[in-house]
Design an enzyme around this catalytic site. Sequence first.
Site, PDB file in Angstrom:
ATOM      1  CB  CYS A 262       5.954  -1.996   7.407  1.00  0.00           C
ATOM      2  SG  CYS A 262       6.800  -0.643   6.554  1.00  0.00           S
TER       3      CYS A 262
ATOM      4  CB  CYS B 221      10.234   0.533   7.572  1.00  0.00           C
ATOM      5  SG  CYS B 221       9.161   1.992   7.537  1.00  0.00           S
TER       6      CYS B 221
ATOM      7  CB  CYS C 268       8.548   0.856  10.941  1.00  0.00           C
ATOM      8  SG  CYS C 268       7.091   0.174  10.109  1.00  0.00           S
TER       9      CYS C 268
ATOM     10  CG  HIS D 153       4.690   2.830   6.635  1.00  0.00           C
ATOM     11  ND1 HIS D 153       5.659   2.490   7.548  1.00  0.00           N
ATOM     12  CD2 HIS D 153       4.105   3.968   7.119  1.00  0.00           C
ATOM     13  CE1 HIS D 153       5.672   3.377   8.541  1.00  0.00           C
ATOM     14  NE2 HIS D 153       4.745   4.291   8.294  1.00  0.00           N
TER      15      HIS D 153
ATOM     16  CG  ASP E 176     -19.827  -2.497   3.500  1.00  0.00           C
ATOM     17  OD1 ASP E 176     -20.203  -3.315   2.641  1.00  0.00           O
ATOM     18  OD2 ASP E 176     -19.126  -1.513   3.229  1.00  0.00           O
TER      19      ASP E 176
ATOM     20  CG  ASP F 128     -14.551   0.180   8.778  1.00  0.00           C
ATOM     21  OD1 ASP F 128     -14.572   0.527   7.579  1.00  0.00           O
ATOM     22  OD2 ASP F 128     -15.463   0.478   9.580  1.00  0.00           O
TER      23      ASP F 128
END
Length: 377
Positions: free
Chosen positions: A311, A314, A309, A340, A89, A271
């Site tokens: 991730c 998980c 999930c 997660h 940015d 974002d």
Amino acid sequence: MFEVLKTEGKARRGHFECAHGTVETPVFMNVGTQGAIKGAVSAHDLKEIGCQVELSNTYHLHLRPGDEVVRQFGGLHKFMDWNGPILTDSGGFQVFSLSGLRKITEEGVTFASHIDGKRIFMGPEESVRIQSNLGSDIAMAFDECVENPAPHEYVKASCERTLRWLERCKAEHDRLNSLSDTVNPKQMLFGINQGGTHPDLRVWSMIETAKIDCDGYAIGGLAVGEPTQTMYDIIDAVEPFMPKDKPRYLMGVGTPSNIIEGVARGVDFFDCVMPARNARHGKLFTWQGTINIKNEKHKLDNRPISEGCGCPACRSFSRGYIRHLLNAGEMLAMRLLVLHNLYFYNELMARIRQALDEGRFEQFRREYSDKLGKPAP
């Protein structure tokens, strides 16, 4: 560079190419403000959780460690060991957030560092030079993000100044990319639409901004306190005037519902720090809705955060264990929770892209847009 592969209504399924790889859109960019995701998440972790684009902050990296330092390491990609696309940015939003410590002139903005109070000047040329030193794939033009709501007269003057700043950004960006020692001579530049909550100024800003040949265009200055429906109305007003053949970026947005609704309105890039920030405080996203891992009911819960999930949290740990870590102040809790939520956001975008590929995005929107923002049953 960018190709729209398929549309459904205003929603777009696209393919974006830059110096450090290809990006399938719509995409959510994972925010690593100072070159890392808050919560002890590294660039290597981002690959595992499906991140396509990492976003870092010009203002913060200019202050620490210094963009010249990053340049000495060969740019931000090498500094943080991330070989995928990076967007930086411009520092404009930090200028907005430092409203009590700044002075805006035609040349740029003088403000006080939030770290030590040191006086700093940043204008269009300075912002672009910092981003060139960082070597990101996408640099954002320097702009002024106004408070919502703000008087029409002030916002009009701000829009006009932001447009003049974009012309200066473009000239400096082209100059830097032509130099033999530039970190990333293929760096792109995105212009930014401003105008507060005034539809007429938003449309004027977009029409004029699109006349300047940028690699993409963003809608800035939203999700800063205005009602959600107002944000959607502004996107609806601006979208018809955004170039069809360039990527579109809705800055700083947002919740899963915001993203789904943004895609429905023709946005390609998103974002937000929210998924990581919420995770560090125990609020998690699942396909059944949100949960608060701090709640007592999870104390003896042997299930993962979200069934099915993939991730890292998980796959290996129970709600009860992660709740214990968070209550005990263990850093591992924040790491697992951030992993997660970011995995969920990246999977959300993958499912949106799949729905667009299969011509069923509207069905996906009806099923999940409202559901994902509510507490899980």
